[in-house]
Write a protein that holds these residues in place. Structure first.
Motif, PDB file in Angstrom:
ATOM      1  N   UNK A  57       8.006  -8.151  -8.832  1.00 12.45           N
ATOM      2  CA  UNK A  57       6.861  -7.401  -9.613  1.00 12.45           C
ATOM      3  C   UNK A  57       5.631  -6.832  -8.606  1.00 12.45           C
ATOM      4  N   UNK A  58       5.866  -6.978  -7.377  1.00 18.64           N
ATOM      5  CA  UNK A  58       5.925  -6.568  -6.551  1.00 18.64           C
ATOM      6  C   UNK A  58       6.180  -4.939  -6.362  1.00 18.64           C
ATOM      7  N   UNK A  59       8.231  -4.657  -5.736  1.00 12.66           N
ATOM      8  CA  UNK A  59       8.071  -3.324  -5.976  1.00 12.66           C
ATOM      9  C   UNK A  59       7.462  -2.539  -7.255  1.00 12.66           C
ATOM     10  N   UNK A  60       7.851  -2.830  -9.068  1.00 15.16           N
ATOM     11  CA  UNK A  60       7.747  -2.780  -9.210  1.00 15.16           C
ATOM     12  C   UNK A  60       6.239  -2.037  -9.679  1.00 15.16           C
ATOM     13  N   UNK A  61       5.192  -3.259  -9.248  1.00 10.51           N
ATOM     14  CA  UNK A  61       3.727  -2.720  -9.766  1.00 10.51           C
ATOM     15  C   UNK A  61       3.084  -1.250  -8.461  1.00 10.51           C
ATOM     16  N   UNK A  62       3.886  -1.837  -7.765  1.00 12.28           N
ATOM     17  CA  UNK A  62       3.793   0.067  -6.493  1.00 12.28           C
ATOM     18  C   UNK A  62       4.271   0.735  -6.239  1.00 12.28           C
ATOM     19  N   UNK A  63       5.121   0.815  -7.567  1.00 10.73           N
ATOM     20  CA  UNK A  63       5.899   2.222  -8.067  1.00 10.73           C
ATOM     21  C   UNK A  63       5.408   2.265  -9.366  1.00 10.73           C
ATOM     22  N   UNK A  64       5.524   1.778 -10.609  1.00 13.53           N
ATOM     23  CA  UNK A  64       4.823   2.142 -11.056  1.00 13.53           C
ATOM     24  C   UNK A  64       3.335   2.944 -11.281  1.00 13.53           C
ATOM     25  N   UNK A  65       2.795   2.074 -10.314  1.00 12.66           N
ATOM     26  CA  UNK A  65       0.939   2.794 -10.038  1.00 12.66           C
ATOM     27  C   UNK A  65       1.084   3.637  -8.478  1.00 12.66           C
ATOM     28  N   UNK A  66       1.373   3.644  -7.723  1.00 15.68           N
ATOM     29  CA  UNK A  66       1.168   4.677  -6.027  1.00 15.68           C
ATOM     30  C   UNK A  66       2.028   5.769  -6.768  1.00 15.68           C
TER      31      UNK A  66
END
Length: 127
Positions: free
Chosen positions: A13-22
């Motif tokens: 989830x943390x990696x996904x949050x970074x990819x989907x936002x940044x």
């Protein structure tokens, strides 16, 4: 009836949050701890009250084989609309995103498909 939340299964989830936002440019909407996994959603900045994408943990035993089968067959797990597929392809490629399908004309629409780094293929389309 309207779409409220749709899920994309992610391996982290943390990696996904970074990819989907940044990288993709979505904004975090909800981040609610649930004793391990989180209720973690993102929205388009132009639609903060619009449909949410749930970055859902892929821990259920059925999800791994499902995600792998879709990816192996080149089937996107989700489709996001963009104004200009070529421009978005160029922007994302410059950020290191790996595309499995370059911008391609399909039935009057242009699409492209990329790897979201979380085990999914994602399609972008200009309508």
């Amino acid at each position: 009836m309207r779409i409220y939340v749709t899920s994309v299964f992610v391996d982290d989830q943390e990696k996904a949050l970074d990819f989907y936002t940044r990288v993709l440019g979505f904004q975090k909407k909800h981040d609610v701890p649930l004793g391990g996994p989180r209720w973690l959603t993102v929205v388009a900045p132009e639609q903060p009250e619009g449909p949410q994408v749930l970055l859902e943990p892929d821990g259920h035993p059925a999800v791994g084989p499902y995600k792998k089968a879709l990816a192996d067959d080149g089937i996107p797990a989700a489709s996001f609309a963009v104004d200009d597929v070529q421009a978005e392809h160029d922007r994302l490629t410059a950020l290191g995103v790996r595309f499995t399908q370059p911008p391609t004309e399909m039935g009057g629409n242009t699409t492209a498909v990329f790897d979201d780094t979380c085990g999914n293929l994602i399609q972008i389309i200009a309508l």
